[in-house]
Design a protein around this motif. Sequence first.
Motif, PDB file in Angstrom:
ATOM      1  N   LYS A   1      71.383  14.572  16.534  1.00  0.00           N
ATOM      2  CA  LYS A   1      70.015  14.603  17.038  1.00  0.00           C
ATOM      3  C   LYS A   1      69.070  14.758  15.865  1.00  0.00           C
TER       4      LYS A   1
ATOM      5  N   LYS B   1      66.082  16.294  13.907  1.00  0.00           N
ATOM      6  CA  LYS B   1      65.481  17.616  13.913  1.00  0.00           C
ATOM      7  C   LYS B   1      64.031  17.489  14.342  1.00  0.00           C
TER       8      LYS B   1
ATOM      9  N   VAL C   1      58.861  21.667  13.526  1.00  0.00           N
ATOM     10  CA  VAL C   1      58.373  22.884  14.146  1.00  0.00           C
ATOM     11  C   VAL C   1      56.855  22.942  14.131  1.00  0.00           C
TER      12      VAL C   1
ATOM     13  N   SER D   1      61.383  26.932  19.668  1.00  0.00           N
ATOM     14  CA  SER D   1      61.467  26.262  18.365  1.00  0.00           C
ATOM     15  C   SER D   1      60.511  26.882  17.350  1.00  0.00           C
TER      16      SER D   1
ATOM     17  N   SER E   1      64.467  29.092  16.758  1.00  0.00           N
ATOM     18  CA  SER E   1      65.685  29.039  17.548  1.00  0.00           C
ATOM     19  C   SER E   1      65.866  27.646  18.128  1.00  0.00           C
ATOM     20  N   LYS E   2      67.104  27.264  18.351  1.00  0.00           N
ATOM     21  CA  LYS E   2      67.367  25.984  19.002  1.00  0.00           C
ATOM     22  C   LYS E   2      67.294  26.107  20.511  1.00  0.00           C
ATOM     23  N   ARG E   3      67.351  27.340  21.021  1.00  0.00           N
ATOM     24  CA  ARG E   3      67.316  27.585  22.459  1.00  0.00           C
ATOM     25  C   ARG E   3      65.891  27.799  22.942  1.00  0.00           C
TER      26      ARG E   3
END
Length: 155
Positions: free
Chosen positions: A6, A8, A11, A118, A122-124
Motif C-alpha cells: 500500500k 503510504k 500525514v 494517522s 498510528s496505522k489504526r
Amino acid sequence: MTKTKKEKLPVDAEEPVAADGTERSYQDLVANVNPIAQPLASKKLSKKLYKCVKKAAKVKNIRRGVKEVQKFINKGEKGIVVLAGDTLPIDVYCHLPVMCEDRSMPYAYIPSKVDLGSSAGSKRPTCVILIKPHPDYQDAYDECAQEVSGLPKPL
C-alpha cells in the motif's frame, strides 16, 4: 496470491486521501458523522487539531483510545479531548463529552477517525485522543484550546 504494498498516506497532506487514491473533501467526511457529533470542528480548526496531535505524538504526550482517555479524565488530567465523529456504535464513547463537561475540559469532534489515528502516528483508526499541554508546542496547544472552548456546546 502475493501481497501488494500500500502507498503510504501523507500525514500532513492538505486533504485526506481515501484507500482508492481519491481525495476526500471535508464535506464528504462531514456527511458520515454521527448525530451526537456536536460541537464539530470547522475545516480550519480540524487541521489545527491534527497538527497539534502530531506535535504531541512526537513528544509522546497524548492519550489514545476510549479506555485510556477515560481513565486519565477520571484521575484529573487536563488537556483537549478530540473525538472522531464517524465512530460506530455511538455507545462506545457517548459518555466522554459528559465527563469533559463535568470537569470543564474542552472537547471537539472531528470528522474522521482514520485521519485522527494517522495524525497520531498510528496505522489504526483512533476514536478519542487527549492532548496534554507541553512546552514544546504550547502556542499551538493554547490556540487550539481557545478555539475549541469557543465552540457552541450542545444542549
